[in-house]
Design an enzyme around this catalytic site. Structure first.
Site, mmCIF file in Angstrom:
data_model
loop_
_atom_site.group_PDB
_atom_site.id
_atom_site.type_symbol
_atom_site.label_atom_id
_atom_site.label_comp_id
_atom_site.label_asym_id
_atom_site.label_seq_id
_atom_site.Cartn_x
_atom_site.Cartn_y
_atom_site.Cartn_z
ATOM 1 N N HIS A 1 -9.503 2.752 -1.030
ATOM 2 C CA HIS A 1 -8.192 2.618 -0.761
ATOM 3 C C HIS A 1 -7.676 1.682 -2.239
ATOM 4 O O HIS A 1 -7.625 0.567 -2.064
ATOM 5 C CB HIS A 1 -7.859 1.839 0.354
ATOM 6 C CG HIS A 1 -6.174 1.442 0.727
ATOM 7 N ND1 HIS A 1 -5.144 2.064 0.271
ATOM 8 C CD2 HIS A 1 -6.023 0.518 1.452
ATOM 9 C CE1 HIS A 1 -4.116 1.657 0.672
ATOM 10 N NE2 HIS A 1 -4.509 0.723 1.506
ATOM 11 N N CYS B 1 1.048 -1.307 0.059
ATOM 12 C CA CYS B 1 -0.017 -0.009 -0.105
ATOM 13 C C CYS B 1 0.845 1.155 -0.156
ATOM 14 O O CYS B 1 0.449 2.519 -0.237
ATOM 15 C CB CYS B 1 -1.021 -0.096 1.223
ATOM 16 S SG CYS B 1 -1.927 -1.530 1.159
#
Lengths: 384, 137
Positions: free
Chosen positions: A328, A87
């Protein structure tokens, strides 16, 4: 600040959402195009490019796609480097761009990232099937469910305090046209939403998203000529220490990254005007407050409950709505977070503008390993 | 998941997790890495634990992977024998009993499928049987 070694002079992004008709490359190309136009540079001025993505190889069998993206906007021949760092892939691209310029090896570097997650039958995000933890059932929400439970046990944080992070960030998202979910929610709605991984309910877990963002990073000398520059005071990357015992009730790796970033920038947490932190789950924002030095250990729940981190508070955090509202798009999130701080420091955030914001921090983290995180990036940006 | 737990039949010894031990550094690892991370010396395969207590846990209620039951429980267990904190599944039949500090012991049974879709053995922790109250005997 006069001594910043690089600056951001161009920003491009597309709204986060469900872009079923668009490819990873298509989304990235638009973001890069917008960043180049925003900077007012020509493709021929770009000396190198970094491209962050996590899932295209796994979901679409598409690898090494940065070259496709940059060629769509007329960039070839110069180094193109594909970056995968969970991420933090997008923010790692920024970290690398900064370092290349700071080292004097380039004058203009593009950092871009894109992720497509809305595909049929996608499971929860995990660390890959070659990891024992994955084979034993570990997926992203489980990691943070365990953290939340341990944190609540050690510090007495309440479910309401956790829920208030989601309430605050959704409240902010009303004013962000690029966020995926913009409806305000109440504490009761957050707690009544379906349980995903105890004690985290669905509205406490960031949704997935398709999205892309890009920035143009350049030398201070060129930034002066181009104008609208946002200085990069520091950008750091820390890897987990994977100590055993792990600490599930605190982000020790984030704390280590924060110390380094503050030291490099020559500032402290009390100097900041606006922050974007990695609120993949409500508990992460609370633990981030502590690791970033906004409050003592164990007081993160109280900080949000007392309203200090909302727009208009002492230190607004995730004014964009955060990952909890934006969604996300894993590899793209780091640059999308940076995009909010850039927008705020330029004074272009409209209804969600933090007045007088001149110094901001963006913190992004990714991956899970041995009860620790794999990577944490922190950038401190300024327009003073 | 080859080599991370002792295999049945279990006669005298209870099932145990298998990890690594560095005799030079007196360090235990689970799962066993290739080298000792402190001295890069060779590691001996060793039993790292059969019992412990729960450090933290969660119950995953969505999208159970690898044929695991839905919901299923996972968490970190502090192993009594070596002090290692390890990530593990919990007994799907006892999810309502899970709490931090609960004493647990290892079991090995068919649970879910492997990456090829075949049923496979997995290690998981289950609550220790409650001692009968001596006062009642």
């Amino acid at each position: 600040m006069a001594n910043a070694l690089a600056a951001i002079v161009g920003l491009g992004m597309i709204p986060c959402g469900k872009h079923l008709e668009r490819s990873v490359i298509d989304m990235a190309t638009e973001a890069v195009y917008l960043a180049i136009k925003d900077a007012g540079i020509k493709p021929g001025q770009v000396d190198a490019c970094f491209f962050g993505n996590v899932l295209a190889g796994r979901l679409f069998g598409a690898n090494t796609i940065g070259q496709n993206v940059f060629w769509e906007v007329g960039i070839n021949r110069v180094p193109v480097i594909n970056v995968e760092n969970a991420c933090t892939s997008g923010s790692t691209a920024l970290y690398l761009a900064y370092n290349m310029i700071a080292a004097g090896q380039a004058e203009v570097v593009l950092a871009a990232s894109s992720e497509k997650m809305y595909v049929k039958n996608a499971g929860l995000v995990d660390a890959g099937l070659d990891e024992l933890d994955t084979l034993l059932g570990l997926a992203a929400p489980a990691t943070f469910g365990m953290r939340a439970r341990r944190y609540m046990e050690e510090f007495g944080a309440t479910e309401k305090q956790l829920a208030l992070v989601a309430v605050k960030n959704r409240c902010h998202a009303q004013f962000n046209p690029l966020a995926q979910f913009r409806e305000p929610v109440t504490v009761e709605e957050v707690l009544a939403s379906p349980m995903v991984a105890d004690p985290l309910t669905r509205l406490q877990c960031c949704p997935i998203a398709d999205g892309a963002a890009a920035v143009v990073v350049c030398s201070p000398a060129l930034a002066k000529r181009l104008g609208r520059a946002v200085n990069i005071e520091a950008t750091v990357l820390a890897t987990g220490d994977y100590a055993n015992p792990p600490n599930l009730a605190g982000f020790d790796t984030v704390r280590r990254a924060a110390h380094l970033a503050y030291e490099k920038a020559g500032i402290g947490p009390g100097d900041l005007h606006v922050v974007e932190c990695h609120d993949a789950f409500t508990i992460t924002e609370i633990m981030d407050y502590e690791a970033l030095g906004f409050c003592p250990v164990g007081q993160g729940g109280k900080l949000v409950e007392e309203g200090h981190t909302k727009l208009g508070g002492r230190l607004p955090v995730n004014v964009s709505g955060g990952l909890l509202s934006r969604g996300h798009p894993v590899g793209a999130s780091g640059l999308l977070q940076a995009a909010e701080i850039i927008t705020q420091l330029r004074g272009e955030a409209g209804e969600r503008q933090v007045r007088g914001a001149k110094l901001g921090l963006v913190q992004n983290m990714g991956g899970d390993k041995d009860g620790d995180i794999r990577a944490c990036t922190i950038s401190i940006l300024s327009t003073w | 998941m080859p080599g991370i737990f002792t295999l049945p039949p279990y006669d005298d010894e209870p099932p145990a997790l298998l990890g690594g031990f560095c005799p030079v550094c007196n360090a235990y690892y689970f799962p066993r890495p290739k080298y000792c991370r402190a001295c890069l010396g060779p590691l001996k395969e060793t039993r790292v634990g059969s019992e412990g207590s729960i450090y933290s846990f969660t119950i995953v209620r969505k999208k159970a992977p690898l044929g695991l039951p839905q919901p299923y429980g996972v968490g970190y267990v502090i192993l009594k024998e070596t002090g290692l904190f390890i990530f593990s599944l919990f007994d799907p039949a006892t999810l309502d009993k899970l709490r931090i500090g609960l004493p647990v012991r290892l079991a090995v049974n068919t649970l879910g499928v492997d990456i090829n879709g075949s049923p496979c053995l997995r290690p998981y922790f289950t609550p220790m049987p409650v001692m009968s109250d001596p006062g009642k005997i």
